[in-house]
Motif scaffolding. Structure first.
Motif, PDB file in Angstrom:
ATOM      1  N   LYS A   1      12.755 -10.622  -4.514  1.00 31.42           N
ATOM      2  CA  LYS A   1      11.507 -10.582  -5.276  1.00 31.42           C
ATOM      3  C   LYS A   1      10.355 -11.121  -4.433  1.00 31.42           C
ATOM      4  O   LYS A   1       9.239 -10.607  -4.487  1.00 31.42           O
ATOM      5  CB  LYS A   1      11.660 -11.398  -6.566  1.00 31.42           C
ATOM      6  N   SER A   2      10.652 -12.148  -3.641  1.00 27.80           N
ATOM      7  CA  SER A   2       9.578 -12.803  -2.877  1.00 27.80           C
ATOM      8  C   SER A   2       8.971 -11.865  -1.835  1.00 27.80           C
ATOM      9  O   SER A   2       7.818 -12.024  -1.465  1.00 27.80           O
ATOM     10  CB  SER A   2      10.108 -14.072  -2.205  1.00 27.80           C
ATOM     11  N   TYR A   3       9.750 -10.885  -1.349  1.00 26.15           N
ATOM     12  CA  TYR A   3       9.193  -9.935  -0.366  1.00 26.15           C
ATOM     13  C   TYR A   3       7.961  -9.228  -0.931  1.00 26.15           C
ATOM     14  O   TYR A   3       7.081  -8.820  -0.204  1.00 26.15           O
ATOM     15  CB  TYR A   3      10.219  -8.847  -0.010  1.00 26.15           C
ATOM     16  N   HIS A   4       7.986  -9.023  -2.242  1.00 23.28           N
ATOM     17  CA  HIS A   4       6.926  -8.217  -2.854  1.00 23.28           C
ATOM     18  C   HIS A   4       5.867  -9.054  -3.563  1.00 23.28           C
ATOM     19  O   HIS A   4       5.063  -8.521  -4.316  1.00 23.28           O
ATOM     20  CB  HIS A   4       7.545  -7.214  -3.834  1.00 23.28           C
ATOM     21  N   ALA A   5       5.922 -10.360  -3.327  1.00 18.14           N
ATOM     22  CA  ALA A   5       4.954 -11.225  -4.005  1.00 18.14           C
ATOM     23  C   ALA A   5       3.543 -10.898  -3.540  1.00 18.14           C
ATOM     24  O   ALA A   5       3.324 -10.604  -2.372  1.00 18.14           O
ATOM     25  CB  ALA A   5       5.279 -12.681  -3.718  1.00 18.14           C
ATOM     26  N   ILE A   6       2.620 -10.932  -4.490  1.00 22.87           N
ATOM     27  CA  ILE A   6       1.228 -10.690  -4.121  1.00 22.87           C
ATOM     28  C   ILE A   6       0.412 -11.932  -4.487  1.00 22.87           C
ATOM     29  O   ILE A   6       0.759 -12.627  -5.448  1.00 22.87           O
ATOM     30  CB  ILE A   6       0.641  -9.440  -4.825  1.00 22.87           C
ATOM     31  N   PRO A   7      -0.611 -12.231  -3.714  1.00 20.34           N
ATOM     32  CA  PRO A   7      -1.399 -13.426  -4.043  1.00 20.34           C
ATOM     33  C   PRO A   7      -2.143 -13.254  -5.360  1.00 20.34           C
ATOM     34  O   PRO A   7      -2.679 -12.180  -5.638  1.00 20.34           O
ATOM     35  CB  PRO A   7      -2.382 -13.545  -2.868  1.00 20.34           C
ATOM     36  N   LEU A   8      -2.128 -14.299  -6.180  1.00 17.74           N
ATOM     37  CA  LEU A   8      -2.807 -14.246  -7.475  1.00 17.74           C
ATOM     38  C   LEU A   8      -3.757 -15.433  -7.596  1.00 17.74           C
ATOM     39  O   LEU A   8      -3.469 -16.525  -7.103  1.00 17.74           O
ATOM     40  CB  LEU A   8      -1.791 -14.303  -8.612  1.00 17.74           C
TER      41      LEU A   8
ATOM     42  N   ALA B   1       0.613   3.254 -13.287  1.00 19.45           N
ATOM     43  CA  ALA B   1      -0.621   2.715 -12.719  1.00 19.45           C
ATOM     44  C   ALA B   1      -0.813   1.253 -13.096  1.00 19.45           C
ATOM     45  O   ALA B   1      -1.545   0.527 -12.449  1.00 19.45           O
ATOM     46  CB  ALA B   1      -1.808   3.532 -13.211  1.00 19.45           C
ATOM     47  N   MET B   2      -0.140   0.847 -14.177  1.00 20.75           N
ATOM     48  CA  MET B   2      -0.348  -0.509 -14.688  1.00 20.75           C
ATOM     49  C   MET B   2       0.740  -1.422 -14.142  1.00 20.75           C
ATOM     50  O   MET B   2       1.902  -1.021 -14.041  1.00 20.75           O
ATOM     51  CB  MET B   2      -0.292  -0.461 -16.207  1.00 20.75           C
ATOM     52  N   ASP B   3       0.362  -2.612 -13.783  1.00 17.41           N
ATOM     53  CA  ASP B   3       1.330  -3.565 -13.248  1.00 17.41           C
ATOM     54  C   ASP B   3       0.941  -4.962 -13.710  1.00 17.41           C
ATOM     55  O   ASP B   3      -0.198  -5.181 -14.122  1.00 17.41           O
ATOM     56  CB  ASP B   3       1.327  -3.490 -11.719  1.00 17.41           C
ATOM     57  N   VAL B   4       1.885  -5.892 -13.619  1.00 14.73           N
ATOM     58  CA  VAL B   4       1.564  -7.262 -14.017  1.00 14.73           C
ATOM     59  C   VAL B   4       1.779  -8.189 -12.835  1.00 14.73           C
ATOM     60  O   VAL B   4       2.846  -8.180 -12.219  1.00 14.73           O
ATOM     61  CB  VAL B   4       2.464  -7.722 -15.186  1.00 14.73           C
ATOM     62  N   GLY B   5       0.776  -8.957 -12.510  1.00 21.08           N
ATOM     63  CA  GLY B   5       0.874  -9.907 -11.405  1.00 21.08           C
ATOM     64  C   GLY B   5       2.020 -10.872 -11.631  1.00 21.08           C
ATOM     65  O   GLY B   5       2.197 -11.371 -12.728  1.00 21.08           O
ATOM     66  N   GLY B   6       2.789 -11.111 -10.589  1.00 22.50           N
ATOM     67  CA  GLY B   6       3.929 -12.027 -10.712  1.00 22.50           C
ATOM     68  C   GLY B   6       5.180 -11.341 -11.223  1.00 22.50           C
ATOM     69  O   GLY B   6       6.286 -11.820 -11.029  1.00 22.50           O
ATOM     70  N   PHE B   7       5.006 -10.220 -11.909  1.00 24.20           N
ATOM     71  CA  PHE B   7       6.148  -9.448 -12.420  1.00 24.20           C
ATOM     72  C   PHE B   7       5.883  -7.965 -12.166  1.00 24.20           C
ATOM     73  O   PHE B   7       5.923  -7.147 -13.083  1.00 24.20           O
ATOM     74  CB  PHE B   7       6.359  -9.696 -13.917  1.00 24.20           C
ATOM     75  N   THR B   8       5.529  -7.649 -10.942  1.00 16.21           N
ATOM     76  CA  THR B   8       5.193  -6.259 -10.665  1.00 16.21           C
ATOM     77  C   THR B   8       6.452  -5.407 -10.722  1.00 16.21           C
ATOM     78  O   THR B   8       7.570  -5.904 -10.622  1.00 16.21           O
ATOM     79  CB  THR B   8       4.558  -6.092  -9.269  1.00 16.21           C
ATOM     80  N   CYS B   9       6.221  -4.115 -10.868  1.00 15.51           N
ATOM     81  CA  CYS B   9       7.331  -3.178 -10.941  1.00 15.51           C
ATOM     82  C   CYS B   9       8.187  -3.298  -9.683  1.00 15.51           C
ATOM     83  O   CYS B   9       9.407  -3.355  -9.742  1.00 15.51           O
ATOM     84  CB  CYS B   9       6.749  -1.778 -11.089  1.00 15.51           C
ATOM     85  N   LYS B  10       7.511  -3.402  -8.533  1.00 15.41           N
ATOM     86  CA  LYS B  10       8.230  -3.527  -7.266  1.00 15.41           C
ATOM     87  C   LYS B  10       9.096  -4.781  -7.265  1.00 15.41           C
ATOM     88  O   LYS B  10      10.237  -4.753  -6.804  1.00 15.41           O
ATOM     89  CB  LYS B  10       7.233  -3.616  -6.106  1.00 15.41           C
ATOM     90  N   GLN B  11       8.535  -5.872  -7.759  1.00 18.71           N
ATOM     91  CA  GLN B  11       9.282  -7.136  -7.759  1.00 18.71           C
ATOM     92  C   GLN B  11      10.530  -7.049  -8.631  1.00 18.71           C
ATOM     93  O   GLN B  11      11.618  -7.434  -8.222  1.00 18.71           O
ATOM     94  CB  GLN B  11       8.385  -8.281  -8.253  1.00 18.71           C
ATOM     95  N   ILE B  12      10.360  -6.524  -9.855  1.00 17.03           N
ATOM     96  CA  ILE B  12      11.498  -6.480 -10.769  1.00 17.03           C
ATOM     97  C   ILE B  12      12.534  -5.477 -10.270  1.00 17.03           C
ATOM     98  O   ILE B  12      13.736  -5.737 -10.316  1.00 17.03           O
ATOM     99  CB  ILE B  12      11.033  -6.159 -12.205  1.00 17.03           C
TER     100      ILE B  12
END
Lengths: 658, 144
Positions: free
Chosen positions: A124-131, A640-651
């Motif tokens: 999951k951490s690979y795909h973390a984005i800064p928030l 198109a919609m994603d949630v910071g900290g729980f992005t589709c890529k992360q999950i």
């Protein structure tokens, strides 16, 4: 990207069930992991220093922690990253304590699971984005729901700090349960004497606005910016014109059971709740009033000298904005009718403690005399039954109602003092006297002659003698045998339960309730006044049974939390909000109706396609309103919609790693 | 077809406010349950996309659990209502794909229902043991 993995022993909590060294070793094989380490206590100063050293040495920019629940220490580690100039959302926590070491018994399997959980966190951490969170303004005005002693105390404290407070009370007067009591333990202070000055202070305080005979209709918004609708029920009496003379009450022909005396006396259809009511202006109970049923009567309007009676008065919805809300909704007592062995409801001389409390009260239905409701005579022998509906799951509630032992001791003392010669017998499971001066108080009650029998009552029945007395069958543990006591009056110490209708308030506030219906605090030990919903605090028995000093302390604690919020003047917004990829958003706007915060609106982007300017609709997020639930992301068909900290890529990365 | 020594792989999506908290409480209370479950934390059960569940099945999960707050108790007011509707549809899709719809479990577990969490995991685990491994949609291209 350089990932550092830290596995916490949590002393022996994790280490005993999970091979932490093995977990750390396994992670070395994960791509981009440049540092792994197991540490005795990661949350300690030493553990934190270890992380800092590793960040400096290896230039780490992603931190993965295998430790306790992120709900526990996420903030600790986020602050650490922030102090090192990293984005706080570059830390990922694998829960290998609550979800692994504590719930499993096979060390080998638990270790395999821990490895999976940490690997999932690394992926999951690979795909973390800064928030980032934004700073939002706070409306410096508080709402207190419930005008009992807890609500009054909370309102006065906030008002004293200089902030305006609205106090909403369902009944026509503030005061709550404490107003019903005669004396308070362990000092035997007169309840009204210490409560009424507080009530008057709340009513006259320049910063407090009272809404009595009012209910909460709707709550929207978030910490610092709640929007609340209050329903001011029609009082049918104009409080500006009414001078409180009480002529209307005297003349009113309709009598109904008085709920303030637990139904043991009558009140009129136009009434004040009790003589010292604040505000001391009557209201018309429209369900009982003859005029509202038949259109006839109108006596009160005719005799009112100030023309204050207004039959055309209507419910009003008042909308206000608040920065913080304190819930102090209080309690009800269990109706012992559901427990047939106690004979309540079948014999008038079986009463509840609150009935007795009202009888003892000088302004109560009997003017302070204790009588047998069956014949009006003074009882000579009284049996008290403890834990009626408490401490027994099969008979009602599993929990202890906390105050019954002490108020029963108080009742025996008061009876002894006011009516010498009255015999008191108290059946109890055991007597709980935790609290300052409480054990001494109980001792005093025993010295003054109250007889305590350690055992429970199995049955209460009518005796067919001349005086229509009661027979109480129970067990006396010290004798080790069944006993029977003939009693003139039986008093049931009934269980405390959450106020009827408090569940609705909890739903409106977004606060969860526990299995018994009491409001859940954020942490049972360290956050007893906060709730999971930021900006909403708890005071008094709505959170769990407690006595007056505890309710008052909690109220002051809750008000302090609100004052902290107001003093700061700003709150950090939720950083884990929804995000739209406007390039692929099709503008279908299916996300708009599912958003509970109305944070999504339609926006337009202008693009050049084949040399032509095209105006294309897309969804747009108001980050201040969005709380990050992800309902929109869950249904977005174009992704198109994603949630910071729980992005589709992360999950997806998490799912893929398992 | 009860298989000997078959340990199912369960992936659970738990909402942060209720079910994840319930699982935490099960830990604090030292309640014991099967090691076969792996919990993925999501802000709300409504965050769970259908693709995530299908991917879990594709990756060899024998059962997937989606757990949220009780209807009416959602931290975000209405999230679990959306989940409820979405999961009803997904169950028929799972069934259409030839899988037993019982492999997809939707449960409401509140933050203080630790025992309910424990029971849910254990009974789901037992049920999956009875159903045996799920091979219908498993992506076998990457397996040896």
């Amino acid at each position: 990207m350089k990932v550092g993995v830290f596995i916490c022993w949590c002393g022996s909590n994790i280490k005993n069930m999970v091979d932490v060294e093995k977990v750390a070793r396994e992670m070395e094989n994960m791509p981009r992991v440049v540092h792994t380490q197991d540490v005795q206590y990661l949350c300690s100063e030493v553990g934190q220093q270890d992380i800092i050293k590793a960040i400096d040495k290896h230039k780490l920019d992603r931190i993965v922690i295998g430790a306790c629940s992120p709900r526990m220490h996420e903030i600790t580690f986020q602050r650490l990253l922030e102090s090192k100039g990293l984005n706080p959302y570059f830390v990922e926590i694998a829960n290998i304590r609550e979800h692994c070491s504590w719930v499993h018994t096979d060390k080998e399997k638990a270790t395999i699971k821990a490895i999976d959980l940490v690997r999932k966190a690394v992926a999951k951490s690979y795909h973390a984005i800064p928030l980032q969170s934004d700073l939002l303004g706070v409306t410096k005005r508080a709402l207190v729901i419930g005008g009992g002693i807890a609500g009054i105390q909370a309102a006065i404290d906030i008002a004293d700090a200089g902030y305006p407070v609205d106090l909403v009370e369902k009944e026509s007067s503030i005061g709550g349960r404490m107003a019903q009591f005669d004396k308070t333990f362990p000092t035997l202070d007169c309840s009204a004497c210490i409560l009424t000055p507080k009530m008057v202070e709340a009513a006259t305080h320049e910063n407090i606005n009272l809404y009595t005979y009012a209910e909460i209709e709707d709550v929207a918004g978030y910490v610092g910016n709640f929007k609340v609708k209050i329903r001011q029920k029609a009082k049918s009496v104009d409080p500006e014109k009414c001078n409180g003379c009480g002529d209307c009450i005297t003349k009113c022909p309709k009598k109904v059971p008085n709920e303030f005396d637990e139904g043991s006396s009558k009140r009129k259809a136009i009434y004040t709740l009790f003589p010292q009511a604040v505000p001391n202006k009557p209201v018309i109970d429209r369900d009982s009033c003859i005029y509202f049923h038949t259109g006839k009567c109108g006596l009160c309007q005719r005799i009112c000298k100030t023309d204050a009676i207004d039959y055309k008065d209507e419910d009003q919805i008042i909308e206000n904005e608040y920065g913080a809300i304190i819930a102090a909704t209080g309690f009800d007592i269990k109706n012992p009718k559901s427990l047939p062995e106690y004979h309540y409801g079948n014999h008038p001389d079986v009463i509840t403690s609150l009935d007795l409390e009202r009888m003892l009260n000088a302004s109560g239905p009997t003017n302070g005399k204790v009588i047998r409701p069956s014949n009006g005579e003074a009882p000579k022998k009284i049996v008290f039954v403890q834990c009626v509906g408490s401490r027994d799951r099969n008979k009602g509630n599993a929990y202890c109602s906390k105050v019954c032992c002490l108020y029963t001791a108080k009742h025996t003392l008061l009876l002894n003092e006011k009516f010498p010669g009255t015999e008191s017998y108290v059946f109890n499971i055991d007597v709980r006297t935790g609290g300052k001066g409480y054990e001494e108080f109980y001792e005093r009650a025993r010295h003054k002659g109250a007889k305590y029998l350690r055992g429970q009552v199995s049955k209460i029945e009518s005796l067919e003698d001349n005086e229509n007395r009661l027979l109480v069958r129970g067990f006396d543990g010290s004798l080790g045998e069944q006993v029977e006591i003939e009693a003139d009056l039986v008093v049931l110490a009934t269980s405390i339960e959450p106020k009827a209708g408090s569940k609705k308030i909890a739903n409106l506030l977004g606060v969860s309730t526990d299995q018994d219906g009491f409001f859940s605090e954020s942490h049972p030990k360290l956050k007893p006044v906060e709730t999971q919903a930021q900006g909403i605090y708890l005071a008094g028995v709505c959170q769990g049974p407690k006595d007056i000093p505890e309710a008052v302390s909690q109220a002051s604690g809750a008000s302090c939390k609100a004052i902290i919020l107001f003093n700061k003047g700003q709150v950090k917004s939720v950083p884990t909000t929804a995000m739209v990829n406007k390039d692929i958003c099709s503008g279908c706007m299916q996300c708009k109706p599912v958003c509970p915060y109305e944070a999504i609106s339609k926006d337009y982007v202008i693009e050049r396609i084949h040399g032509k300017e095209v105006r294309r609709p897309v969804a747009s997020i108001n980050r201040a309103l969005c709380q990050g639930c992800g309902a929109c992301a869950g249904l977005c068909r174009s992704g198109a919609m994603d949630v910071g900290g729980f992005t589709c890529k992360q999950i997806m990365a998490e799912v893929d790693s398992l | 077809m009860m298989q000997q020594n078959f340990e199912p792989k369960i992936i659970a999506f738990c909402c942060n406010w209720c079910s994840y908290a319930g699982a935490d409480l099960a830990g604090t209370g030292r309640l014991k349950y099967s090691e076969n479950i792996r919990i993925v934390r999501v802000p709300c059960s409504s965050r769970v996309e259908v693709q995530m569940i299908l991917r879990a099945f594709q990756n060899g999960a024998d059962g997937v659990m989606v757990a949220g707050c009780h209807p009416g108790d959602c931290h975000y007011d209405t999230g679990n209502y959306h989940t409820r509707r979405r999961m009803v549809l997904l169950k028929s899709l799972v069934s259409f794909m030839g899988m037993d719809p019982e492999r997809l479990l939707v449960k409401w577990i509140s933050g203080n229902e630790a025992a309910r969490f424990q029971e849910t995991v254990d009974s789901f685990n037992d049920q999956l043991k009875k159903l045996g491994p799920s091979n219908k949609v498993r992506d076998q291209r990457c397996e040896i």
